[in-house]
Design an enzyme around this catalytic site. Structure first.
Site, PDB file in Angstrom:
ATOM      1  N   LYS A  52      24.341  59.611  36.769  1.00  0.00           N
ATOM      2  CA  LYS A  52      25.072  59.956  35.384  1.00  0.00           C
ATOM      3  C   LYS A  52      26.413  59.309  35.849  1.00  0.00           C
ATOM      4  O   LYS A  52      27.035  58.809  34.782  1.00  0.00           O
ATOM      5  CB  LYS A  52      25.085  61.492  35.384  1.00  0.00           C
ATOM      6  CG  LYS A  52      23.912  62.191  34.932  1.00  0.00           C
ATOM      7  CD  LYS A  52      23.872  63.699  35.102  1.00  0.00           C
ATOM      8  CE  LYS A  52      22.631  64.264  34.782  1.00  0.00           C
ATOM      9  NZ  LYS A  52      22.183  65.729  35.067  1.00  0.00           N
ATOM     10  N   GLN A  96      25.384  70.370  38.179  1.00  0.00           N
ATOM     11  CA  GLN A  96      24.020  69.884  38.341  1.00  0.00           C
ATOM     12  C   GLN A  96      23.071  71.177  38.759  1.00  0.00           C
ATOM     13  O   GLN A  96      23.405  71.862  39.725  1.00  0.00           O
ATOM     14  CB  GLN A  96      23.825  68.703  39.301  1.00  0.00           C
ATOM     15  CG  GLN A  96      22.468  68.017  39.448  1.00  0.00           C
ATOM     16  CD  GLN A  96      21.946  67.500  38.189  1.00  0.00           C
ATOM     17  OE1 GLN A  96      22.807  66.716  37.494  1.00  0.00           O
ATOM     18  NE2 GLN A  96      20.639  67.869  37.886  1.00  0.00           N
ATOM     19  N   ASP A 119      26.340  69.652  28.741  1.00  0.00           N
ATOM     20  CA  ASP A 119      24.857  69.846  28.969  1.00  0.00           C
ATOM     21  C   ASP A 119      24.341  70.695  27.710  1.00  0.00           C
ATOM     22  O   ASP A 119      23.168  70.769  27.510  1.00  0.00           O
ATOM     23  CB  ASP A 119      24.578  70.363  30.271  1.00  0.00           C
ATOM     24  CG  ASP A 119      24.146  69.593  31.280  1.00  0.00           C
ATOM     25  OD1 ASP A 119      23.819  68.575  31.045  1.00  0.00           O
ATOM     26  OD2 ASP A 119      24.532  69.985  32.623  1.00  0.00           O
TER      27      ASP A 119
END
Ligand code: NAD
Length: 291
Positions: A52, A96, A119
């Site tokens: 990412k 994460q 997200d």
């Protein structure tokens, strides 16, 4: 048979993000900025976050990687998120997953400012998605929609079957495919671990999305001839002959299923790369929304 190549489609999406970023960074005097938090040192999570960060650089975004030890106290993590919420130079925040057991994922997700929730896991964004309001869509199903768009896969009026009902993949995927969107308007069936007649249902699918996390689960006898197959699964399967000691496997038995499909994603090189494209699109959107 068309290979739905995530490398090709994500490169196209990233190119357009890069162009827009170059123009906007001049106008707004700063580039978009993604802050990623990694707790512990889970191998797969390390790989995802590194990828990412690298992709942010490729399209001209700033990125910050904030690392914590696995035994970090929950309130320290929550306070860091609050600090990032209040930092005007940060557009997107991602934590994460998975997190260590002593930390509540729900609390972490709910602490992220929904306007920076790139997200798309915050209940406010999930609720907006259900109501068809502008929202941050979870990156993986968003990436699948971008892939369908890139290859101009016809979806209107088709029967889509989604295997898996998680908040991050299956459920939002089913909502997007059933929504009144250019690559939506499907009739959707969502299946899960308590679905008794899964084979029968899958055989009716014009579009089959496998997101259950069981390598090679979808076999040829579960697939209708000419179906479009989207394999979301990513599982590390031990293999002594592989350099890293494992290979990445999807949920679909690619060899036998591709012989019957009209289009199919490979694993690796399919949905995983599109997930990053979705995340970058969300981050750019968060940046634009802040002006
Ligand atoms: P999850 O474990 O949260 O959910 C799995 C879902 O599959 C559940 O809803 C469960 O009911 C269903 N399921 C399990 N066994 C089943 C069976 N035998 N029959 C029918 N349904 C069954 O997983 P998740 O987070 O949604 O991820 C699913 C897969 O997608 C995993 O392999 C994960 O690694 C992968 N993934 C990939 C990406 C990507 O970028 N490509 C992103 C996120 C997740």
């Amino acid at each position: 048979m068309i290979l739905l190549d995530g490398k090709v489609a994500s490169a196209a999406v990233k190119e357009s993000i890069k162009k827009e970023t170059t123009v906007l960074s001049k106008a707004y005097l700063r580039p978009p900025h993604l802050a990623a938090i990694l707790v512990g040192n889970n191998g797969a999570s390390e790989t995802y976050v590194a990828s990412k960060v690298k992709n942010c650089e490729e399209v001209g975004f700033l990125s910050s990687l904030i690392r914590f030890e696995a035994d970090i106290a929950e309130d320290v993590l929550l306070n860091k998120i609050i600090e990032l919420n209040n930092d005007a130079s940060v557009d997107g925040i991602l934590v994460q997953l998975p997190l260590p057991k002593h930390i509540s994922e729900a609390k972490v997700i709910e602490t992220i400012n929904p306007a920076k929730d790139v997200d798309g896991f915050h209940p406010i964004n999930a609720g907006k998605l259900v109501q068809g309001l502008p929202s941050f869509v979870p990156a993986t199903p968003y990436g699948v929609m971008l892939l369908l768009e890139h290859y101009n896969i016809s979806t209107k009026g088709k029967h889509a079957v989604v295997i898996g009902r998680s908040n991050i993949v299956g459920r939002p995927m089913s909502i997007l495919l059933s929504s009144n969107l250019p690559y939506g308007n499907c009739t959707v069936t969502i299946c899960h671990s308590h679905t008794p007649n899964l084979n029968e249902i899958c055989l009716q699918a014009d579009i089959l999305v496998a997101a259950l996390g069981k390598p090679g689960f979808v076999k040829q006898d579960m697939v209708k001839k000419g179906a479009v197959i989207i394999d979301v699964g990513i599982t590390r399967v031990t293999d002594e002959t592989a350099k890293k000691g494992f290979r990445i496997k999807g949920d679909v038995a690619f060899g036998e299923v591709s012989a019957k499909a009209s289009a199919i994603t490979p694993v690796p090189g399919g949905v995983g790369l599109m997930t990053i494209a979705g995340l970058l699109k969300n981050t750019l959107q968060a940046y634009k929304n802040s002006y």
